[in-house]
Write a protein that holds these residues in place. Structure first.
Motif, short mmCIF file in Angstrom:
data_model
loop_
_atom_site.label_atom_id
_atom_site.label_comp_id
_atom_site.label_asym_id
_atom_site.label_seq_id
_atom_site.Cartn_x
_atom_site.Cartn_y
_atom_site.Cartn_z
N SER A 48 -14.02 -2.19 18.82
CA SER A 48 -14.08 -2.51 17.37
C SER A 48 -12.71 -2.26 16.73
N ILE A 49 -12.11 -1.09 17.05
CA ILE A 49 -10.81 -0.75 16.44
C ILE A 49 -9.78 -1.81 16.81
N LEU A 50 -9.79 -2.20 18.10
CA LEU A 50 -8.82 -3.18 18.59
C LEU A 50 -8.96 -4.51 17.86
N VAL A 51 -10.18 -5.02 17.82
CA VAL A 51 -10.41 -6.34 17.22
C VAL A 51 -10.19 -6.29 15.71
N VAL A 52 -10.69 -5.19 15.08
CA VAL A 52 -10.56 -5.11 13.61
C VAL A 52 -9.08 -5.07 13.20
N THR A 53 -8.24 -4.32 13.96
CA THR A 53 -6.82 -4.25 13.63
C THR A 53 -6.19 -5.65 13.66
N HIS A 54 -6.51 -6.37 14.74
CA HIS A 54 -5.92 -7.72 14.86
C HIS A 54 -6.52 -8.68 13.83
N LYS A 55 -7.80 -8.50 13.52
CA LYS A 55 -8.43 -9.38 12.52
C LYS A 55 -7.77 -9.18 11.16
N ASN A 56 -7.47 -7.93 10.82
CA ASN A 56 -6.82 -7.63 9.55
C ASN A 56 -5.45 -8.31 9.48
N ASN A 57 -4.76 -8.23 10.60
CA ASN A 57 -3.43 -8.85 10.66
C ASN A 57 -3.53 -10.36 10.44
N THR A 58 -4.54 -10.95 11.13
CA THR A 58 -4.75 -12.41 11.03
C THR A 58 -5.12 -12.79 9.58
N SER A 59 -6.03 -12.01 8.98
CA SER A 59 -6.44 -12.30 7.60
C SER A 59 -5.24 -12.18 6.65
N TYR A 60 -4.38 -11.17 6.91
CA TYR A 60 -3.21 -10.97 6.06
C TYR A 60 -2.30 -12.21 6.11
N ILE A 61 -2.07 -12.74 7.35
CA ILE A 61 -1.22 -13.93 7.49
C ILE A 61 -1.86 -15.11 6.78
N ALA A 62 -3.19 -15.24 6.97
CA ALA A 62 -3.91 -16.37 6.34
C ALA A 62 -3.80 -16.33 4.82
N GLU A 63 -3.82 -15.11 4.29
CA GLU A 63 -3.75 -14.97 2.82
C GLU A 63 -2.34 -15.24 2.30
N ARG A 64 -1.37 -14.73 3.08
CA ARG A 64 0.00 -14.78 2.59
C ARG A 64 0.66 -16.15 2.76
N PHE A 65 0.21 -16.88 3.79
CA PHE A 65 0.92 -18.11 4.17
C PHE A 65 1.07 -19.13 3.02
N PRO A 66 0.02 -19.48 2.26
CA PRO A 66 0.18 -20.49 1.20
C PRO A 66 1.23 -20.08 0.16
N SER A 67 1.28 -18.81 -0.23
CA SER A 67 2.27 -18.41 -1.24
C SER A 67 3.68 -18.44 -0.67
N ASP A 68 3.83 -18.10 0.67
CA ASP A 68 5.15 -18.20 1.30
C ASP A 68 5.64 -19.65 1.27
N VAL A 69 4.74 -20.58 1.63
CA VAL A 69 5.11 -22.01 1.66
C VAL A 69 5.54 -22.43 0.26
N GLU A 70 4.80 -21.96 -0.76
CA GLU A 70 5.10 -22.34 -2.15
C GLU A 70 6.50 -21.85 -2.54
N ILE A 71 6.82 -20.60 -2.14
CA ILE A 71 8.13 -20.04 -2.51
C ILE A 71 9.25 -20.83 -1.80
N TYR A 72 9.04 -21.04 -0.47
CA TYR A 72 10.10 -21.76 0.26
C TYR A 72 10.26 -23.19 -0.25
N SER A 73 9.17 -23.86 -0.58
CA SER A 73 9.26 -25.28 -0.97
C SER A 73 9.87 -25.45 -2.36
N ASP A 74 10.12 -24.34 -3.10
CA ASP A 74 10.87 -24.45 -4.36
C ASP A 74 12.33 -24.79 -4.06
#
Ligand code: ADP
Length: 473
Positions: A48-74
């Motif tokens: 559980s600890i192993l999968v949850v750690t990686h899931k959190n990381n994946t969710s963080y990337i998924a959340e952050r990615f659209p705003s990163d694209v928006e900043i770079y595309s300015d």
């Protein structure tokens, strides 16, 4: 104190109903369950600890990615901005790619572009929005996808793949080690438990060994002493010792009573028997009925006197009060004398003697009593007129006397019991022939009292052989 040592056989060790095996198996089973439960719980927690750690990381990337694209595309075009955001968030373990609404690859990590790894992932279609563990080409990937909308424009689907193979392998290797350690620990624990239980039960075993050979002769002599035993077992041993002492006292009282009663009854009954016989002898004017009644009373009185005499003999032997007048006896002379004493018996007695003289140390009268008793039995339990044989021979350093008859024989199951007091194979038949059931126990007591042994071999309807061995004088 009786000290008996014995090593347990494999059969005894594996006796399933024994307390030792039951306790060992029970505790071992509980240990395996407990240890197994802990291992399963640890593995579940680690996974559980192993999968949850990686899931959190994946969710963080998924959340952050659209705003990163928006900043770079300015600063640059939307496509270049997307590529920059992907390059920024990618690493050798994390692969990202974006597919246009038409399903074409719009942008992807450099590793994917160069076709180094993960190219099979791009063609996967059923990637859920929630991070999920999937095995692709023998590697473990945490995969998820989301819709990518930047500045109100639908750019298609954004995919994240995290390679957690190394962590998963590490997890399996830790689990394997844990399992091996658990199995070894369980084996050692079971062995230690078995040894401990066996050690704890040793006093009980010793107690049972001390008591299993107790018989009426040794009842009062047994001392149950257990060193280093637990207090409960010592208490049990004490109780058993008290019970044995009480039994011994009761047995002694009973023996005394039998001896006293036999003694008190024998004298008056002998007198009664004497009067009956003399009345019979002199009673010329008796009617047949009176004569028959007196004859029955006389024979019953005689039988009872014999029974009382036998009881007295046994009681004396048990109290160590039987006196043997030991002398050197030439058996080659004694046996013909005995044969002469029984010449009036309905069955003839034949003797077979060796050329060499065979001498033993014994009490002449007691020896006569032994052989007369055995011949008497041979006559009583024979239906045919086949003779009874008395054979004398020498075997090693012993004199061997066999009393053989062709009578009814004794069933195998009864052969070990006929030397017990009052034991009779066929109660009705023995009563008819006038037996009391004491003859053979007296024979055995006398033979053993003079240092000999007696055994029986018999076959129903074939006959019986009593073999007596005495050490040579
Ligand atoms: P009893 O007075 O009844 O003969 P014993 O102690 O002499 O008592 O013998 C015990 C029993 O052993 C007898 O009742 C009889 O059944 C059996 N027995 C003894 N001797 C013989 C024999 N020679 N043949 C067959 N049975 C015998």
């Amino acid at each position: 104190m009786l000290l008996i040592k014995s090593s347990p056989s494999v059969k005894q060790l594996l006796h399933l109903t024994s307390l030792r095996v039951r306790l060992t198996l029970g505790i071992a089973a509980m240990s395996i369950l407990g240890l197994g439960g802990v291992v399963i719980w640890i593995s579940w927690q680690m996974q559980s600890i192993l999968v949850v750690t990686h899931k959190n990381n994946t969710s963080y990337i998924a959340e952050r990615f659209p705003s990163d694209v928006e900043i770079y595309s300015d600063m640059v075009s939307l496509r270049e901005g997307t590529q920059k955001a992907i390059d920024n968030l990618s690493n050798p373990q994390t692969l990202l790619w974006v597919k246009s609404p038409q399903g074409d690859i719009w942008s992807q990590s450099q590793v994917l572009k160069m076709g180094m790894r993960g190219n099979d992932l791009v063609s996967l279609t059923d990637i859920s929005p929630q991070p999920e563990l999937q095995r692709v080409n023998n590697r473990y990937w945490l995969l998820c996808s989301t819709k990518l909308v930047v500045k109100g424009v639908n750019l298609g689907n954004f995919y994240i793949a995290q390679d957690i193979t190394r962590d998963q392998m590490m997890f399996w290797s830790v689990m394997r080690s844990l399992l091996i350690i658990s199995v070894i620990a369980t084996i050692f624990m079971t062995m230690a438990i078995a040894w401990y239980i066996q050690t704890s039960l040793t006093p009980l075993k010793r107690m049972s060994q001390m008591t299993q050979d107790i018989c009426t002769e040794t009842l009062g002599k047994v001392q149950i002493e257990l060193e280093n035993a637990p207090s409960e077992v010592k208490e049990l041993a004490g109780t058993l010792q008290t019970t044995l002492t009480r039994l011994s006292d009761a047995w002694e009282d009973q023996r005394q009573l039998v001896s006293n009663v036999s003694h008190e009854l024998r004298t008056p009954l002998t007198v009664v028997s004497g009067y009956l016989q003399s009345t019979l002898r002199r009673g010329n004017n008796l009617t047949d009925i009176q004569r028959e009644a007196l004859a029955t009373a006389s024979s019953e009185a005689e039988r009872t006197v014999q029974l009382l005499q036998d009881l007295l003999d046994l009681a004396r032997a048990e109290n160590g009060g039987m006196y043997f007048h030991l002398e050197t006896i030439v058996l080659n002379e004694l046996l013909p004398e005995i044969a002469g004493m029984v010449h009036q018996y309905p069955i003839p007695v034949q003797i077979s003697l060796p050329d060499d003289l065979i001498k033993v140390k014994g009490d002449k009268n007691r020896l006569k009593q032994v052989f007369l008793n055995l011949i008497d039995n041979g006559v009583k339990y024979s239906h045919s007129p086949e003779p009874i044989f008395l054979k004398l021979s020498q075997e090693k350093q012993q004199a061997k006397i066999e009393v053989c008859d062709r009578g009814v024989g004794i069933p195998l199951a009864d052969q070990t019991r006929i030397f017990e007091r009052f034991y009779r194979v066929d109660e009705a038949r023995s009563r008819n022939v006038g037996g009391t059931g004491l003859g053979l126990s007296i024979v055995k007591t006398l033979v053993e009292g003079m240092g000999g042994t007696i055994k029986v071999v018999s076959q129903p309807d074939q006959g019986t052989i009593f073999t007596i061995l005495f050490p040579l004088s």
